[in-house]
Design a protein around this motif. Structure first.
Motif, PDB file in Angstrom:
ATOM      1  N   GLY A 231       0.815  -1.209   0.000  1.00 50.36           N
ATOM      2  CA  GLY A 231       0.000   0.000   0.000  1.00 50.36           C
ATOM      3  C   GLY A 231       0.847   1.258   0.000  1.00 50.36           C
ATOM      4  N   TYR A 232       2.168   1.114   0.138  1.00 46.20           N
ATOM      5  CA  TYR A 232       3.054   2.277   0.155  1.00 46.20           C
ATOM      6  C   TYR A 232       3.731   2.524  -1.192  1.00 46.20           C
ATOM      7  CZ  TYR A 232       2.432   2.370   5.164  1.00 46.20           C
ATOM      8  OH  TYR A 232       1.885   2.448   6.406  1.00 46.20           O
ATOM      9  N   GLN A 233       3.501   1.643  -2.167  1.00 42.72           N
ATOM     10  CA  GLN A 233       4.137   1.822  -3.458  1.00 42.72           C
ATOM     11  C   GLN A 233       3.452   2.948  -4.224  1.00 42.72           C
ATOM     12  OE1 GLN A 233       2.675  -1.022  -2.504  1.00 42.72           O
ATOM     13  NE2 GLN A 233       0.966  -1.335  -3.894  1.00 42.72           N
TER      14      GLN A 233
ATOM     15  N   THR B  84       0.849   8.245 -17.480  1.00 40.35           N
ATOM     16  CA  THR B  84       0.703   9.481 -18.241  1.00 40.35           C
ATOM     17  C   THR B  84      -0.716   9.553 -18.790  1.00 40.35           C
ATOM     18  OG1 THR B  84       1.454   8.443 -20.285  1.00 40.35           O
ATOM     19  CG2 THR B  84       3.132   9.479 -18.933  1.00 40.35           C
ATOM     20  N   LYS B  85      -1.244  10.764 -18.853  1.00 38.55           N
ATOM     21  CA  LYS B  85      -2.587  10.942 -19.390  1.00 38.55           C
ATOM     22  C   LYS B  85      -2.539  11.502 -20.803  1.00 38.55           C
ATOM     23  CE  LYS B  85      -4.950  11.328 -15.027  1.00 38.55           C
ATOM     24  NZ  LYS B  85      -5.825  12.069 -14.164  1.00 38.55           N
ATOM     25  N   ASP B  86      -1.595  12.392 -21.044  1.00 35.24           N
ATOM     26  CA  ASP B  86      -1.533  13.023 -22.356  1.00 35.24           C
ATOM     27  C   ASP B  86      -0.273  12.643 -23.129  1.00 35.24           C
ATOM     28  OD1 ASP B  86       0.401  14.323 -20.921  1.00 35.24           O
ATOM     29  OD2 ASP B  86      -0.546  16.291 -21.009  1.00 35.24           O
ATOM     30  N   GLY B  87       0.520  11.727 -22.598  1.00 37.65           N
ATOM     31  CA  GLY B  87       1.746  11.308 -23.264  1.00 37.65           C
ATOM     32  C   GLY B  87       2.920  12.231 -23.015  1.00 37.65           C
ATOM     33  N   LYS B  88       2.684  13.324 -22.270  1.00 34.52           N
ATOM     34  CA  LYS B  88       3.746  14.304 -22.021  1.00 34.52           C
ATOM     35  C   LYS B  88       4.069  14.430 -20.543  1.00 34.52           C
ATOM     36  CE  LYS B  88       2.533  17.012 -26.039  1.00 34.52           C
ATOM     37  NZ  LYS B  88       2.010  18.278 -26.545  1.00 34.52           N
ATOM     38  N   SER B  89       3.057  14.452 -19.683  1.00 36.84           N
ATOM     39  CA  SER B  89       3.294  14.646 -18.259  1.00 36.84           C
ATOM     40  C   SER B  89       2.980  13.371 -17.493  1.00 36.84           C
ATOM     41  CB  SER B  89       2.462  15.816 -17.749  1.00 36.84           C
ATOM     42  OG  SER B  89       1.089  15.514 -17.933  1.00 36.84           O
ATOM     43  N   MET B  90       3.716  13.144 -16.440  1.00 33.87           N
ATOM     44  CA  MET B  90       3.528  11.943 -15.629  1.00 33.87           C
ATOM     45  C   MET B  90       2.984  12.327 -14.267  1.00 33.87           C
ATOM     46  SD  MET B  90       6.331   9.111 -14.403  1.00 33.87           S
ATOM     47  CE  MET B  90       6.678   8.539 -16.038  1.00 33.87           C
ATOM     48  N   SER B  91       2.041  11.545 -13.789  1.00 33.70           N
ATOM     49  CA  SER B  91       1.554  11.778 -12.437  1.00 33.70           C
ATOM     50  C   SER B  91       1.632  10.466 -11.662  1.00 33.70           C
ATOM     51  CB  SER B  91       0.095  12.288 -12.467  1.00 33.70           C
ATOM     52  OG  SER B  91      -0.735  11.303 -13.030  1.00 33.70           O
ATOM     53  N   CYS B  92       1.928  10.570 -10.387  1.00 36.38           N
ATOM     54  CA  CYS B  92       2.105   9.402  -9.542  1.00 36.38           C
ATOM     55  C   CYS B  92       1.181   9.505  -8.337  1.00 36.38           C
ATOM     56  CB  CYS B  92       3.543   9.282  -9.058  1.00 36.38           C
ATOM     57  SG  CYS B  92       4.731   9.091 -10.400  1.00 36.38           S
ATOM     58  N   GLY B  93       0.758   8.350  -7.837  1.00 30.64           N
ATOM     59  CA  GLY B  93      -0.083   8.313  -6.660  1.00 30.64           C
ATOM     60  C   GLY B  93      -0.032   6.946  -6.010  1.00 30.64           C
ATOM     61  N   ARG B  94      -0.713   6.813  -4.891  1.00 26.28           N
ATOM     62  CA  ARG B  94      -0.702   5.562  -4.138  1.00 26.28           C
ATOM     63  C   ARG B  94      -1.735   4.555  -4.629  1.00 26.28           C
ATOM     64  NH1 ARG B  94       2.211   5.937   1.280  1.00 26.28           N
ATOM     65  NH2 ARG B  94       3.784   7.384   0.585  1.00 26.28           N
ATOM     66  N   HIS B  95      -2.548   4.903  -5.588  1.00 29.03           N
ATOM     67  CA  HIS B  95      -3.577   4.011  -6.091  1.00 29.03           C
ATOM     68  C   HIS B  95      -3.277   3.656  -7.535  1.00 29.03           C
ATOM     69  CE1 HIS B  95      -5.916   4.617  -2.470  1.00 29.03           C
ATOM     70  NE2 HIS B  95      -5.708   5.918  -2.601  1.00 29.03           N
TER      71      HIS B  95
END
Length: 123
Positions: free
Chosen positions: A103-105, A110-121
């Motif tokens: 649960g800590y990973q 990427t949503k648009d192929g340019k920016s990356m977003s990270c989260g716990r889910h």
């Protein structure tokens, strides 16, 4: 097995055997994991060692093939078995070692192929 290692020729089956008795190194009295005497017996073992007795043999086929007795001959002999693939494969979706998640990973995507977003889910 040698051909598999040296030339990449995969075997159609590997013959496995069930043995009993004997006291050669690696056998029931000669150092299997979790059993046997731990004292050094190098000098005396070679003079009185005996070969284990083969109780039965079976072919082991590559997944998803299974083994079936062909209906004739000695059931203890691997030559009397054949490979078959079942119509319906068993449920083999097991949770193997390493599939645990704490649960800590962080999951990144990427949503648009340019920016990356990270989260716990899981994205």
């Amino acid at each position: 097995m040698i051909s598999w290692r040296e030339t990449g020729g995969t075997p159609g089956a590997v013959i496995a055997s069930k043995t009993s008795g004997g006291n050669q190194p690696g056998g029931p009295a000669g150092g299997q994991l979790g059993g046997g005497d731990t004292k050094d017996t190098k000098g005396s073992a070679s003079a009185s060692s005996s070969a284990p007795t083969v109780e039965y043999t079976r072919p082991v086929y590559p997944y998803p093939q299974l083994v079936a007795y062909d209906g004739s001959g000695d059931k203890k002999d691997a030559a009397n078995y054949r490979a078959y693939t079942p119509d319906k494969l068993p449920d083999d979706h097991y949770k193997w070692a390493g599939s645990f998640t704490s649960g800590y990973q962080e999951w990144c995507g990427t949503k648009d192929g340019k920016s990356m977003s990270c989260g716990r889910h899981t994205p």
